[in-house]
Scaffold this motif. Structure first.
Motif, PDB file in Angstrom:
ATOM      1  N   ILE A  89      34.670  -2.663  34.977  1.00 46.47           N
ATOM      2  CA  ILE A  89      33.702  -1.856  35.728  1.00 46.47           C
ATOM      3  C   ILE A  89      33.047  -2.780  36.762  1.00 46.47           C
ATOM      4  O   ILE A  89      31.920  -3.240  36.576  1.00 46.47           O
ATOM      5  N   ILE A 128      41.074   0.051  34.815  1.00 46.78           N
ATOM      6  CA  ILE A 128      40.258   0.677  33.761  1.00 46.78           C
ATOM      7  C   ILE A 128      41.077   0.812  32.518  1.00 46.78           C
ATOM      8  O   ILE A 128      42.206   0.810  32.440  1.00 46.78           O
ATOM      9  N   TYR A 176      34.793   5.702  28.580  1.00 49.12           N
ATOM     10  CA  TYR A 176      36.205   5.788  28.934  1.00 49.12           C
ATOM     11  C   TYR A 176      36.909   4.443  28.725  1.00 49.12           C
ATOM     12  O   TYR A 176      38.007   4.392  28.173  1.00 49.12           O
ATOM     13  N   VAL A 177      36.257   3.363  29.138  1.00 49.66           N
ATOM     14  CA  VAL A 177      36.833   2.021  28.954  1.00 49.66           C
ATOM     15  C   VAL A 177      37.028   1.728  27.465  1.00 49.66           C
ATOM     16  O   VAL A 177      38.034   1.153  27.061  1.00 49.66           O
ATOM     17  N   ALA A 227      39.597  12.163  33.519  1.00 47.33           N
ATOM     18  CA  ALA A 227      40.481  11.239  34.218  1.00 47.33           C
ATOM     19  C   ALA A 227      41.663  11.986  34.844  1.00 47.33           C
ATOM     20  O   ALA A 227      42.027  11.733  35.992  1.00 47.33           O
ATOM     21  N   THR A 283      29.516   7.327  31.026  1.00 48.19           N
ATOM     22  CA  THR A 283      30.819   7.973  30.870  1.00 48.19           C
ATOM     23  C   THR A 283      31.942   6.976  31.131  1.00 48.19           C
ATOM     24  O   THR A 283      32.955   6.972  30.431  1.00 48.19           O
ATOM     25  N   ILE A 284      31.757   6.116  32.114  1.00 51.84           N
ATOM     26  CA  ILE A 284      32.770   5.113  32.438  1.00 51.84           C
ATOM     27  C   ILE A 284      32.897   4.102  31.303  1.00 51.84           C
ATOM     28  O   ILE A 284      34.009   3.717  30.916  1.00 51.84           O
ATOM     29  N   ARG A 302      25.140   7.093  35.846  1.00 50.05           N
ATOM     30  CA  ARG A 302      26.246   6.525  36.618  1.00 50.05           C
ATOM     31  C   ARG A 302      27.289   5.813  35.765  1.00 50.05           C
ATOM     32  O   ARG A 302      28.473   5.804  36.113  1.00 50.05           O
ATOM     33  N   TRP A 303      26.901   5.197  34.644  1.00 55.69           N
ATOM     34  CA  TRP A 303      27.796   4.276  33.953  1.00 55.69           C
ATOM     35  C   TRP A 303      28.245   4.687  32.559  1.00 55.69           C
ATOM     36  O   TRP A 303      29.296   4.250  32.100  1.00 55.69           O
TER      37      TRP A 303
END
Length: 111
Positions: A45, A111, A29-30, A97, A25-26, A22-23
């Motif tokens: 996040i 983000i 990205y950040v 994105a 990749t985010i 869930r996290w």
């Protein structure tokens, strides 16, 4: 022709083993746009707990995608950035994105 897939040799499976969930990749990205402190990542996040963020950052560091730099200052300062290997994910993350902006309802989150 009936063909079975050996997931052990699948490059997508190998990639998802590193960045799946869930996290991760985010988080990548950040970090793709800048070096950030833990609190900055957490603020960008909103749905992630501090415990899970800590665990995910440790896993990404162990897998060679994220660099953790600790400074011996008072108060202590720790910064996270992408390693050279992690930076190779940036074009993929930007494509994700772009796809999301074009094809999904946009939820306004920093983000």
């Amino acid at each position: 022709m009936n063909k079975t897939t050996n997931t052990n040799n699948c490059p997508v499976t190998a990639t998802m083993a590193l960045i799946g969930g869930r996290w991760k990749t985010i988080i990548l990205y950040v970090l793709s746009s800048n070096t950030r402190r833990f609190g900055e990542i957490a603020a960008r996040i909103p749905g992630i707990s501090r415990k899970v963020l800590t665990e995910q950052l440790k896993e990404l560091e162990a897998d060679g995608l994220v660099n953790r730099q600790q400074y011996n200052e008072i108060p202590p300062r720790v910064e996270y950035s992408l390693t050279e290997l992690g930076k190779t994910m940036t074009p993929i993350l930007k494509d994700l994105a772009t796809w999301g902006k074009k094809n999904l309802p946009v939820v306004k989150r920093p983000i």
